[in-house]
Enzyme design. Structure first.
Site: not given
Ligand code: NAP
Length: 478
Positions: A150, A173, A226, A248, A282, A379
């Protein structure tokens, strides 16, 4: 700035088995390039490079690391236009928002260039005569950083910059949807003169690369942004080698408008807090609570403001809302709306995906929402604004806090006492009072409860990359 290879040990390399995956433009669905489908071997190569680079990098003077961060800041500014175009191309946000994101990346690097020279331990009043007690602040070591799509540039800035300030080396990554903005950090670090291996970027499957990074004992810290679901997997995996963690994770922000709020500013704040990045932040307003006395007036102005939002490809002039990241995101948002409808909510505007190329969803306002609907419990991560009524301060605090997430919360009121009470009462890591956008590099950003641990930005942001070592020096005489 658009690189199609991994950046490991200061060189651009393909995945060891030659695989690659396509990347698409979410506004058009077109393939815009391919990036390496890295393997466990590639992750190990990056760890070896980061491990080898760590000792010499740790031993630089703080001033020398600060100078490298200043050089990195200069490179971001120099390439800001191209970097912003890359963000819009692969992530979809309007170009102005992409420029703002690159501005934030530069701001984080600048902040930690400044902070790098202020990392200091302390002397402790001794418990013994003849002994001197003190603490040293030292880098944790090799850091693995995993980021979402995002904010594909600034999420990495918030990790790479404090890690370098502390003297850590990094393996990053980026998310598969937005790898080019991640790989661009390799080019920026290279041009800034960072020694080979200090920052390594590799693309590929999260579970595969995450598993390799988490299992390796040379990786001493994981910093992840994430979803909460993936965060929990990483927390569990970290146990085997007892890594330091920064998480985060997801949010579910309440946006609370009291009767005494400035109506115009509350509507403007809700638009910013809800619809920035098409609702994919987020800290997005996820549940909008409006007090009885102002509810109807707020709702009618809010709906009018939402209907005025201009939607389209992020590259088109004047566009305020771009596409969602992919088809799955559109389906998730549609399911939230469908669930709300089925349970008695009213769709006041929007409510459906748009029949056009790309992943567009109409900006949507729901009324008659209850706390038990999917859109309130989870969310949404899309341009859907659920609006709910409340009567009293105590009631809204209880409802706002009755979720497992605790990242951001927003309050609109002109009562100073209430502003302080609400700031204290909300179970979250960030509170905006009469402001809908509060993120800045100078303040700590992070959540409580299932929104994570650790802070990014501010003085606190570098703490997560440091260990405190206690030193007791005896034999100094009586
Ligand atoms: P996500 O599905 O958790 O993916 C985030 C990252 O984690 C991607 O690079 C993904 O790569 C990787 N990943 C997925 N499964 C993994 C595993 N088993 N082991 C290691 N890495 C893994 O999140 P998203 O859909 O990209 O992002 C949206 C989320 O991020 C929302 O929940 C949002 O609230 C949160 N967010 C939080 C903040 C904060 O500061 N608190 C800021 C921005 C976003 P792959 O897709 O290749 O698996």
């Amino acid at each position: 700035m658009k690189h199609h290879l991994n950046y490991i040990a200061g060189t651009w390399v393909p995945a060891s088995q030659g695989g690659c995956t396509p990347v698409t433009n979410p506004a058009t669905g077109e393939v815009i390039g391919h990036v390496p489908d890295s393997t466990v071997d590639d992750a190990h190569r990056a760890i070896t490079a980061a491990r080898a680079a760590f000792g010499p990098f740790r031993d630089l003077l703080a001033l020398e690391r600060a100078d490298l961060l200043w050089a990195l800041h200069g490179q971001i500014q120099r390439h800001a236009k191209d970097l912003a175009a890359l963000v819009t191309e692969e992530q979809g946000k309007p170009l102005d928002e992409a420029k703002a994101e690159i501005g934030m990346s530069a701001a984080y690097v600048r902040w930690y260039a400044e902070e790098a020279r202020r990392i200091a331990g302390e002397g402790i009043a001794s418990a013994w005569r003849g002994r001197h007690l003190m603490t040293l602040r030292q880098p944790v070591g090799v850091v693995a950083a995993i980021t979402p799509w995002n904010f594909p540039s600034s999420m990495l800035a918030r990790k790479i910059a404090p890690a370098l300030a502390a003297g850590c080396t990094v393996i990053a990554k980026p998310a598969p949807q937005t790898p080019f903005s991640g790989l661009a950090w390799g080019a920026l670090c290279d041009a800034a003169g960072l020694p080979p291996g200090v920052v390594n970027i590799l693309t590929g499957d999260g579970a595969t690369l995450g598993g390799a990074l988490m299992a390796h004992e040379d990786v001493r810290k994981i910093t992840f942004t994430g979803s909460t679901a993936v965060g929990k997997i990483l927390i569990a995996q970290s146990a085997a080698t007892v890594k330091k963690l920064s998480m985060e994770l997801g949010g579910n922000a309440p946006f609370i408008v009291f009767d005494d709020a400035d109506l115009e500013s509350a509507v403007a704040g809700a638009i910013a807090a809800k619809f920035r990045n098409a609702g994919q932040t987020c800290v997005c307003a996820n549940r909008i609570y409006v007090q009885d006395g102002i509810h109807d007036a707020f709702l009618s102005r809010f709906v009018a403001a939402v209907q005025a939002l201009r939607l389209g490809p992020g590259t088109a002039p004047g566009v305020e809302i771009g596409p969602l990241i992919d088809r799955a995101a559109v389906e998730k948002v549609a399911a939230c709306v469908q669930d709300a409808r089925a349970h008695g909510a009213t769709v006041l505007t929007g409510g459906a995906a748009l029949d056009r190329p790309g992943h567009f969803f109409a900006p949507t306002v729901l009324s008659d929402v209850t706390d038990t609907m999917l859109c309130a419990r989870h969310e949404i991560f899309g341009p859907v604004a659920p609006v709910m009524r409340f009567a009293t301060e105590a009631e809204v605090v209880a409802r706002a806090n009755d979720v497992r997430a605790g990242l951001a919360g927003y309050v609109y009121t002109r009562d100073l006492g209430r502003a302080f009470r609400m700031s204290q009462a909300l179970d979250c890591g960030i509170v905006g009072v009469n402001e809908g956008v509060v993120t800045t590099e100078v303040a700590p950003f992070g959540g409580v409860k299932e929104s994570g641990s650790g802070r990014e930005g501010g003085r606190e942001g570098v703490e997560d990359y440091l260990e405190t070592k206690y030193v007791c020096i005896g034999g100094l005489g009586a």
